[in-house]
Scaffold this active site. Sequence first.
Site, PDB file in Angstrom:
ATOM      1  CE  LYS A  55       7.448   0.367   1.644  1.00 12.71           C
ATOM      2  NZ  LYS A  55       7.016   1.661   2.166  1.00 12.71           N
ATOM      3  CD  GLN A  99       8.619   5.013   2.916  1.00 12.99           C
ATOM      4  OE1 GLN A  99       8.401   4.166   2.061  1.00 12.99           O
ATOM      5  NE2 GLN A  99       8.351   4.810   4.192  1.00 12.99           N
ATOM      6  CG  ASP A 122       1.194   3.288   1.098  1.00 11.87           C
ATOM      7  OD1 ASP A 122       1.445   2.083   1.335  1.00 11.87           O
ATOM      8  OD2 ASP A 122       2.032   4.200   1.202  1.00 11.87           O
TER       9      ASP A 122
END
Length: 300
Positions: A55, A99, A122
């Site tokens: 990412k 994460q 997200d």
Amino acid sequence: MAEAKLIDGKAFAAGLRERVGKGVAELKAAAGSTPGLATVLVGADPASQVYVRSKGKMAAELGMTRFEHRLPAETGEEELLALVRKLNADPAVNGILVQLPLPRQIDTSRVLLAVDPDKDVDGLHPINVGRLGSIAPGALLDFPVPCTPLGCSMLLADALGPLAGRHAVVIGRSNLVGRPVAQLLLRSSCTVTIGHSRTRDLPALCRLADILVVAIGKPGFVRGDWIKSGATVIDVGINRVPAAEGKTRLVGDVAFAEALPIAAQITPVPGGVGPMTVACLMYNTLQAARRKAGLPFVAV
Ligand code: NAP
């Protein structure tokens, strides 16, 4: 019967990344600002390390600024929350990605709640979950939407055009994939049915689907004779299974070889939904930076 056309997520994701890269350059020219993505990794889980690295690398390739934070596995919840608050307050950071999964001592829902909803690339903050849950048909997706579901809906729109009136069956009801996929399809005016582990006669339900999205995490679970002839199949599953010579390979939740002669279009695994997830994260980060700069929403 002819074989299903493959929905090439790898190629679509490459195109999306290119458009995001252009958007980054345009934002710099128009507003003098560079999108910034902060990644936060707690612990040393090998798969999470690979995801976070890819990412950050992609953000840099697209001209964004990346801020990498690695915390030891024994980090406490308060320490992580303090970092999230610091990133919330940092004007150079437009997107914050924590994460998952987090170590056991940390309450994931508290951390997701602490992220500034405008930086929640997200799409997992309850405010953004609520925005998606209450969106009007066809309304703009001008807020962060979970990346994998967004990728599924982009692939479907590209493969089929307008989706209104089609019966979409989504198997899986997780907050990460199944539920947001179903909400996106409802926004596109599909008739949506959600199946899960307690659904009675799943094969019969699947056979009703013009669009079948499968996100359960069980290799080859959906068999060819569960699929309606001419359906479009989006296989979100990523499962590692043993292969020849002691190696492993990735397969989806759909028995791909069985589905191929029955479906009209299908995503392969790998190379279908998978590459869309990171590309959509970049898309969400660009959109967050554009919003911050006061620019109107445009889908790139
Ligand atoms: P999850 O949180 O474990 O949810 C799985 C869902 O599948 C649950 O709703 C569960 O139902 C349902 N399910 C499990 N067994 C079932 C069965 N026998 N029949 C019907 N439904 C069943 O998983 P997830 O995070 O949504 O991920 C699903 C899959 O997508 C995994 O393979 C994951 O690796 C993959 N994935 C891929 C990407 C990507 O980038 N392509 C991203 C995220 C996830 P209940 O709710 O009733 O338990």
